[in-house]
Design an enzyme around this catalytic site. Structure first.
Site: not given
Ligand code: AMP
Length: 294
Positions: A34, A36, A39-40, A150, A187, A189
């Site tokens: 979350g 979001l 990147g997400h 990501g 990016l 969170s």
């Molecule tokens: P998280 O919510 O941080 O667990 O991330 C969820 C998904 O989004 C994971 O696959 C991360 O690698 C991807 N993600 C997070 N930040 C970025 C970003 N800046 N660019 C691309 N993917 C991202």
């Protein structure tokens, strides 16, 4: 754009997918915690292009936070997340409460040890076991055709790919490039934890990775590459370097001589935020797939 349905139980999630499958639709899945950001949403975009239906999960997974980490402080912004999902064309949001995912304390471990010991795994014991456990459970609940991850979390993507291969899970993985601010900051969170001074410093992480990549391209060995990255990071009263590494891009083992594709990776505590970033680099004479030397 229609509101995405919010699904809160594993059983309902399975039924949703079965219904869509019966109608001949393919399903893409983007697991997130979350808060979001773009990147997400780049992962969501890749999914909506490749699949008929897209599911985003929003679950702050207690199993992947260690004691003293930011589980309680982690941003939870469900109303804004729902709007972003609606605008991005997400079909279902899987947002189970913790008791739906873990009605009893899980005793089962899902581990990919060799890949989990370096980089973030060295300082976050158990973190990747927690990630593997939750993603295995999410995959069972959502049962997607494609899983979107990501490159930002390169080690996580490598570990999950291996888990999926080793367990013959019927899903294909797509890893998408890191989305950055204009100044290079990846990016995350966690960027919202940064004060003004810290935010002004934060793009230095990407600058350090680029300095390292320049050294790799010039044919330097890992110690010189690491030195270039550390020199660029410098020191500030609010920073603490956790690691600055040059590892084989596939095995994630530290290398000394850079003879093939490597992952330059770093983790730096900047104030309250633990920031990670990475870049793939190739030594001179290595031609990237597609024929062009990058
Ligand atoms: P998280 O919510 O941080 O667990 O991330 C969820 C998904 O989004 C994971 O696959 C991360 O690698 C991807 N993600 C997070 N930040 C970025 C970003 N800046 N660019 C691309 N993917 C991202």
């Amino acid at each position: 754009m229609a509101e995405a349905s919010v699904v809160r139980s594993i059983g309902r999630m399975r039924t949703w997918t079965r219904t869509e499958r019966d109608r001949g639709r393919t399903i893409g899945f983007v697991p997130t915690m979350g808060a979001l950001h773009d990147g997400h949403l780049a992962l969501v975009d890749a999914s909506t292009r490749a699949c008929d239906r897209t599911v985003v999960s929003i679950f702050v997974n207690p199993q992947q936070f260690g004691p003293g980490e930011d589980f309680d402080a982690y941003p939870r912004t469900m109303a804004a997340d729902r709007r972003r999902c609606r605008d991005a064309g997400v079909d279902a949001i899987f947002a189970p409460p913790p008791r739906a995912m873990y009605p009893t304390r899980p005793l089962t471990r899902v581990s990919v040890p060799e890949l989990s010991e370096t980089l973030c795994g060295a300082t976050r014991p158990g973190h990747f076991d927690g990630v593997c456990l939750v993603v295995a459970k999410l995959l069972h609940a959502v049962n997607p055709d494609l899983l979107f991850l990501g490159q930002k979390d390169a080690q996580q993507a490598t570990i999950l790919r291996r888990m999926i291969t080793d367990l013959d899970l019927p899903v294909r993985v797509r890893v998408r490039p890191t989305v950055r601010e204009r100044d290079g900051l990846a990016l995350s969170s966690r960027n919202r934890y940064l004060t003004r001074d810290e935010r002004a410093y934060a793009p230095t992480l990407f600058r350090a990775l680029r300095a390292g990549r320049d050294r790799v391209r010039a044919g330097d060995d890992a110690p010189a590459v690491r030195r270039a990255m550390r020199d660029t990071l410098g020191r500030r009263p609010f920073t603490r370097i956790e690691y600055v590494e040059v590892v084989d891009a596939d095995t994630l083992r530290p290398v000394r001589r850079v003879e093939r594709k490597v992952l330059l990776a770093l983790a730096v505590h900047v104030g309250e935020a633990r920031l990670i970033d990475n870049l793939v680099a190739r030594p001179p004479g290595r031609v990237a797939r597609g024929g062009r030397s990058r």
